[in-house]
Every structure is written in structure tokens, then in C-alpha cells.
Enzyme design. Structure first.
Site, PDB file in Angstrom:
ATOM      1  N   GLN A  83       0.832  -1.209   0.000  1.00 39.60           N
ATOM      2  CA  GLN A  83       0.000   0.000   0.000  1.00 39.60           C
ATOM      3  C   GLN A  83       0.868   1.263   0.000  1.00 39.60           C
ATOM      4  OE1 GLN A  83      -3.126  -0.430  -0.436  1.00 39.60           O
ATOM      5  NE2 GLN A  83      -3.926   1.641  -0.223  1.00 39.60           N
ATOM      6  N   GLY A  95       0.359   2.093  -6.662  1.00 36.81           N
ATOM      7  CA  GLY A  95       0.213   1.311  -7.891  1.00 36.81           C
ATOM      8  C   GLY A  95       1.441   0.472  -8.203  1.00 36.81           C
ATOM      9  N   GLU A 120       3.837 -26.775   7.131  1.00 31.80           N
ATOM     10  CA  GLU A 120       4.241 -27.218   8.477  1.00 31.80           C
ATOM     11  C   GLU A 120       3.123 -27.035   9.505  1.00 31.80           C
ATOM     12  OE1 GLU A 120       6.855 -28.883   9.140  1.00 31.80           O
ATOM     13  OE2 GLU A 120       8.110 -28.496   7.390  1.00 31.80           O
ATOM     14  N   THR A 151      -1.300 -25.963   9.486  1.00 31.42           N
ATOM     15  CA  THR A 151      -2.072 -24.743   9.236  1.00 31.42           C
ATOM     16  C   THR A 151      -2.151 -23.912  10.520  1.00 31.42           C
ATOM     17  OG1 THR A 151      -4.112 -25.840   9.886  1.00 31.42           O
ATOM     18  CG2 THR A 151      -3.520 -25.935   7.535  1.00 31.42           C
TER      19      THR A 151
END
Lengths: 261, 373
Positions: B329, B333, B356, B358
């Protein structure tokens, strides 16, 4: 082949200060690194050793803290290191430094080849190698880009900018090495550990066979009168058009004006 | 308090930063775009000795401890997270062979562990998070074991030459075996086409009647679940380091850009909205660093570190995704362009919310550990 590589500690930063009285470089409190050209000399030595066998010893002159750069060289894979450290050596110019280093090479003994970087990036003289060769009474070649050992002969390619010269020297000899000779290897994790297990041999002035008249400031005829940055000179410039055909037209006109065609 | 590095460790870390800055970082975008390491880069990483950083001296390694090993991974990740993940996959596997391997197994494989990659295969098409759902089997035939099955999503799958694989030795019994690419019946499968960590090969192996002796059993029969958990713990510390390195990279890019990019005549770094993003990235980086370094320090001290390692990855992965999103951000662009690294940094960090274990499973593990106290 027994090879000694002379290395110098130079300031980490290019933002160096000079002593206002002696005009010598002020090194106190400055973090140091191996003179970059000396890394090329170490790399050349390691490659020769790997090709024909033998050992590589590092040699430096400076305060005890110089041991750090010797450690860096050991971590590249050199076998041993010697540090010449004494108040008696302080203030040495290239003449005195070359003399002391040469005496240390004699003391190390049976050295077939002494290598140095082409010059140090702090003082840029490139004189210590040739001075050592004279003191050791050995043949020398400066600005080497290739070194090939053939028995007791060394074939050296010298890059003198405008010409390339190939010379053959009998060993022992003294060679200074250009950056173009190679890309220095990184220290490896294993060599880093091993470098701290190796001892850096420290020799004081009393450990070497030295003439006191040739040491330190007493043995140094060089007097630095002034240190200054050269004035940047610009010359008359003409910008040619970016379009090639128009640029050629204008260039022809300029060449005609100057009587070149 | 952060560990004080010894002179040897300082030299190693300085070399790692120089190597990363000179040899790896300039290729970061190229690695992402090509989805592979350029020819010669991995070979240079091997030749410089990075695979043997944590391998003990007696096997030709440098023998550095868990904290400095993690710091090496972090510094490499600052240049390119894929290469850091490649090192992570190797280190975590070698750690298990160090911890559980017999002297015979170590003597066979460790002399080459500094020259070739080792990998750990747990996940299968039928499941990853629940080890009991795997279908790979190791069946006794005489004095040997015969392995059949396939493993997917192996970090360095295809690049690695030696694999620790989890197999069922009974209906409710898991064991780990070491197999290598030269064994009859061993074959490579496809390589995954992932959105992030695109340099790291993640691939598949097949075992079709691969026959090994007891010497290739890692640990004891039935110890597979424990070894798998241990591999996860070591990987999670190193992934905390990878994530910290990713945030180092993002923060470096965002701060440089914020100093030079102007809105009108004002550098955007002077705007409160941008400063808040930079501060959030910096805080995320520091908290993740503290988490993985704490886990690594516990590992080095021989104390339990499973929960702390899990926290480093569970916290660090989402934090790094958000940090890289903030950095994108800041770039506006340009940040959304694949010609800049921010897009792949988000995708790189995102991988570690899954690999490894979740984050959902890790939170369950952390909660279970807290509830058991």
C-alpha cells in the site's frame, strides 16, 4: 608451493580523516577490513595452492587489532597468519613497510611466492610489492591477472591497461594482483570455525632481524605535504541529437570544423 | 534479551549478509518470475557451505547452534524467501537425523549432508494435518522393510536427494524411514505450481516396493508421530526466521520508498497514514523475531520449545502477510506491479500460514498446551 600473501587493513568507510600535523591517515577507532585487492591476492594464492599443493600464509603489519582481518583471510581458507605489530613500526611509509615485510618473509623461510594486491585503496601507491622484491632481491611482476605455476617457473599475464604482457619468472618471486584476476571466494562456515582455532603468530620488532634505522618514521623518507581532493575539471561538451541520422550529420559538421575530415 | 553473538557467529552472519546482498538479492524478482533458481545459484549456495552450517564438526560441518542457524535463515530470507525456505527444509530434516538417527545412519548420510539437500515427506493426497490418515506403508519382509506410497508437497521435493518419510508400520503405528533417490522403486512426481516461494521446489515422490534394512529406520518403530512433531517444531522456528526476513525485506523497501516518493513536495514518509503502516510493519517484524529467537534459545538450552516455535509461525505468518500488504500500500500502484517484489512477498508469507501445519491447527495446539497447564 609456499605462498605468503601480504594483506593490509584499510578503513571500512571511504570517509577517512587525516592528521592535521603529519597528514597521515588517522586510523584510530576506525573499523577496518581487508584491502579489497588483497582478497584477489588471497584468492590467487588459494587457487595456486589447490592446483599444485603447498600452503598459504598471510602476513600483515599493523596494531594488534589487525588480527581481525587476518582471521577473515584464514576463514577464506589460508593456512596460517603472521602479524607484525610494534610501536617501532608506527608511521612507516611504503619504503619502511616493504623492508619490514620482506624481512618477515625471510624469517618465515622457504617462501616460493609472495603475493600482494595491486595497491591499497586507502593510499593507492602500489609501491610495497616492488619495494619488497628489491629487498628480497627477487624478480617481480605487477598488475597480474593470471598466474600459472610450472615447476620452478611462474607464468604471469600482466594487464597494463593499454597492453597485455605475458612474462615468465623463476621462483621465488613477488607478484601484485589486479581485481580482474579472479572473484574472491566467500568465507565458508567451516573455515570460519577453523579460523578461530588457528593461531595468529605475532612478531614484534625484536623478533625479526631488523635495522632500527629503517623502521617507523625514522626509516620513512616520505613526507606528506598536503592531502586534497583533485579539482574536478569539465571540458566543453556538445550534446548530439538522440536520433542517429541527425547525430551523424552534426558530428560530420563538427569534425569538418576541426579539420578532422 | 537478544543473544550476544560470538566473534565466529558475527563473521558467519556478516558473510551471510554479504552473500545474500551480492549473490541472492539481485535475483529475487527473477526467481519469482521464472519460478526456479537461476543456473548456478543453488550450486553457489552449496559451495559456500550453507548446507553444513548446523551439521556437527565430526561430519564435516561447521557446528553452529540453533539460534545462529535461524539467524542465517532470516538473513537469506531478507534477500529471497525461497532460498531461505530451501535451507529451512534441509536444516529441519538434518535436525531429526541428528536427534533420532543411529550412528550407522548418520555415518552413511551425514558426510554428504553439506553437499546435497535432505527433505522430509509427511503430507499425502489423503491428508497432511492428521498423520494417521496417511496411506504410505512399511511392511516387514524378512529382515527388511518394504515401503509403498507417495508423498506430496515436500519442501525441496525433486531438489533433495535424501528423504525422511513417514509411513504406517501398523494400523495405528507410525514410523520414519530414510530413503534416497538412488534406491530401486524410488521416483519423483510432479512439482507444485504455487503462488509464492516460487523458487523453492515443492514436489512429490513415489515409493514402489522400496526395500530398506533396519539401518534406515529413524528412531524406533512407532516413534514416527513424535519425530514428525519434532520436525514441525524445528521447521516452525526457522519459518519464524523466514517470516522475519520477509518483513525485513518489506520494511526496507517501504521505508526507502517513503523517503524518496513525494506527495506534492512532501515525502510520503512524513504523512501520518504512511508512518502508521511503517510502524506496524516494524512492530510485526520485532515481535516475530522475538518469538522465534526465544524458541531457538530454548532449543539451544535443551528445554521444551514446541509451543513457542508454534507461536512464532502462527503469529508471524499472518503478521507478515499483513506487513507485506501494508508495504504494498505504501508503494501504491507500483506495489501492485509484479515488477516490484511486494506482490510475491505477500504470496511468500502466505505459504507459511499453511506449510508445516495450518494456523488453525497451530492455534489448537497452543490452546491445548495452555489448557493443560
Amino acid at each position: 608451493m609456499k605462498i605468503v600473501v601480504c594483506i593490509k587493513q584499510v578503513p571500512e568507510s571511504n570517509n577517512v580523516k587525516f592528521d592535521p600535523v603529519t597528514h597521515n591517515l588517522m586510523r584510530g577507532g576506525m573499523s577496518g577490513r581487508i584491502n579489497p585487492f588483497d582478497k584477489n591476492a588471497i584468492e590467487a594464492a588459494l587457487r595456486l595452492r589447490d592446483a599444485v599443493g603447498g600452503e598459504v600464509a598471510l602476513l600483515s603489519m599493523g596494531p594488534d587489532s589487525t588480527a581481525e582481518i587476518l582471521r577473515d583471510g584464514l576463514a577464506m581458507g589460508a593456512d596460517s597468519a603472521y602479524l607484525l605489530s610494534s610501536r617501532a613500526f608506527a608511521g612507516a611509509d611504503t619504503l619502511s613497510t616493504g623492508y619490514v615485510l620482506a624481512q618477515a618473509v625471510r624469517q618465515i623461510g622457504n617462501v616460493d611466492l609472495t603475493l600482494l594486491g595491486r595497491q591499497a585503496v586507502d593510499a593507492d601507491t602500489g609501491q610495497v610489492g616492488p619495494i619488497m622484491a628489491v629487498n628480497l632481491n627477487q624478480p617481480q611482476a605487477t598488475y597480474a591477472t593470471q598466474l600459472t605455476a610450472n615447476g620452478n617457473q611462474l607464468t604471469v599475464v600482466r594487464d597494463l591497461d593499454s597492453l597485455t604482457q605475458t612474462v615468465e619468472l623463476p621462483l621465488p618471486a613477488v607478484i601484485t594482483v589486479r581485481a580482474e584476476a579472479n572473484t574472491p571466494r566467500y568465507e565458508t562456515p567451516l573455515h570460519i570455525q577453523q579460523s578461530f582455532e588457528k593461531q595468529v603468530t605475532i612478531w614484534r620488532d625484536t623478533d625479526l632481524d631488523l635495522d632500527p634505522e629503517k623502521l617507523g618514521q625514522k626509516g620513512s623518507p616520505t613526507v606528506v605535504r598536503k592531502v586534497y581532493a583533485p579539482e574536478a575539471k569539465t571540458r566543453a561538451q556538445t550534446a548530439l541529437p538522440s536520433e542517429p541520422a541527425a547525430a551523424v550529420d552534426q558530428l560530420l559538421v563538427i569534425m569538418q570544423q576541426h579539420g578532422l575530415i | 534479551m537478544a543473544k550476544q553473538w560470538t566473534p565466529q557467529e558475527q563473521m558467519l552472519l556478516r558473510m551471510t549478509s554479504e552473500f545474500t546482498a551480492n549473490e541472492i538479492a539481485p535475483l529475487d524478482l527473477q526467481i519469482d518470475h521464472a519460478g526456479r533458481y537461476p543456473d548456478g545459484l543453488f550450486e553457489q549456495v552449496v559451495a559456500t557451505g550453507f548446507l553444513s552450517v548446523m551439521l556437527p564438526h565430526e561430519f564435516g560441518g561447521a557446528g553452529f547452534g540453533p539460534e545462529v542457524t535461524a539467524e542465517v535463515v532470516r538473513r537469506v530470507a531478507e534477500g529471497n524467501a525461497s532460498m531461505a525456505a530451501t535451507l529451512e527444509g534441509h536444516y529441519k530434516t538434518v535436525y531429526q537425523m541428528l536427534k533420532y538417527g543411529t550412528p550407522a545412519l548418520q555415518a552413511k548420510y551425514f558426510p554428504t549432508a553439506g553437499q546435497r539437500i535432505f527433505g522430509f515427506g509427511m503430507t499425502e493426497p489423503t491428508g497432511g494435518s492428521n498423520p494417521m490418515s496417511i496411506r504410505t506403508t512399511a511392511v516387514r519382509q524378512g529382515s527388511d522393510w518394504v515401503l509403498n506410497g507417495n508423498k506430496i508437497m515436500i519442501t525441496n521435493g525433486g531438489l533433495a536427494e535424501v528423504y525422511c518419510v513417514l509411513a504406517k508400520t501398523g494400523p495405528q503405528e507410525l514410523s520414519v524411514f530414510v530413503v534416497d533417490q538412488d534406491m530401486p522403486g524410488f521416483a519423483f512426481g510432479k512439482r507444485e505450481n504455487f503462488i509464492g516461494l516460487r523458487g523453492t521446489p515443492v514436489g512429490e515422490i513415489f515409493m514402489n516396493d522400496v526395500r530398506v534394512s533396519d539401518d534406515y529406520l529413524l528412531g524406533k518403530v512407532g516413534q514416527g508421530g513424535e519425530i514428525g512433531d519434532s520436525a514441525h517444531d524445528d521447521a516452525r522456528i526457522l519459518m519464524g526466521a523466514v517470516l522475519t526476513g520477509i518483513m525485513d525485506h518489506a520494511l526496507g523497501l517501504a521505508t526507502s520508498y517513503a523517503k524518496e516518493r513525494k506527495a506534492g513536495s512532501t515525502p510520503i514518509g512524513e504523512l501520518g497514514s504512511i508512518q502508521r503502516k511503517l510502524a506496524d510493519i516494524a512492530m510485526g517484524r520485532e515481535t516475530t523475531r522475538l518469538l522465534y529467537q526465544n524458541a531457538a534459545a530454548l532449543h539451544a538450552a535443551g528445554q521444551p520449545y514446541s509451543e513457542e516455535a508454534t507461536m512464532a509461525k502462527a503469529y508471524g505468518s499472518r503478521t507478515a502477510v499483513a506487513a507485506c500488504d501494508d508495504a504494498l500500500q505504501v508503494f501504491g500502484g507500483y506495489g501492485y506491479s509484479r515488477d516490484y517484489p511486494l506482490a510475491h512477498l505477500i504470496a511468500d508469507a502466505r505459504a507459511l500460514e499453511i506449510a508445516e501445519g495450518t494456523v488453525e491447527k497451530m492455534r489448537a495446539a497452543i490452546a491445548a498446551a495452555e489448557l493443560a497447564k
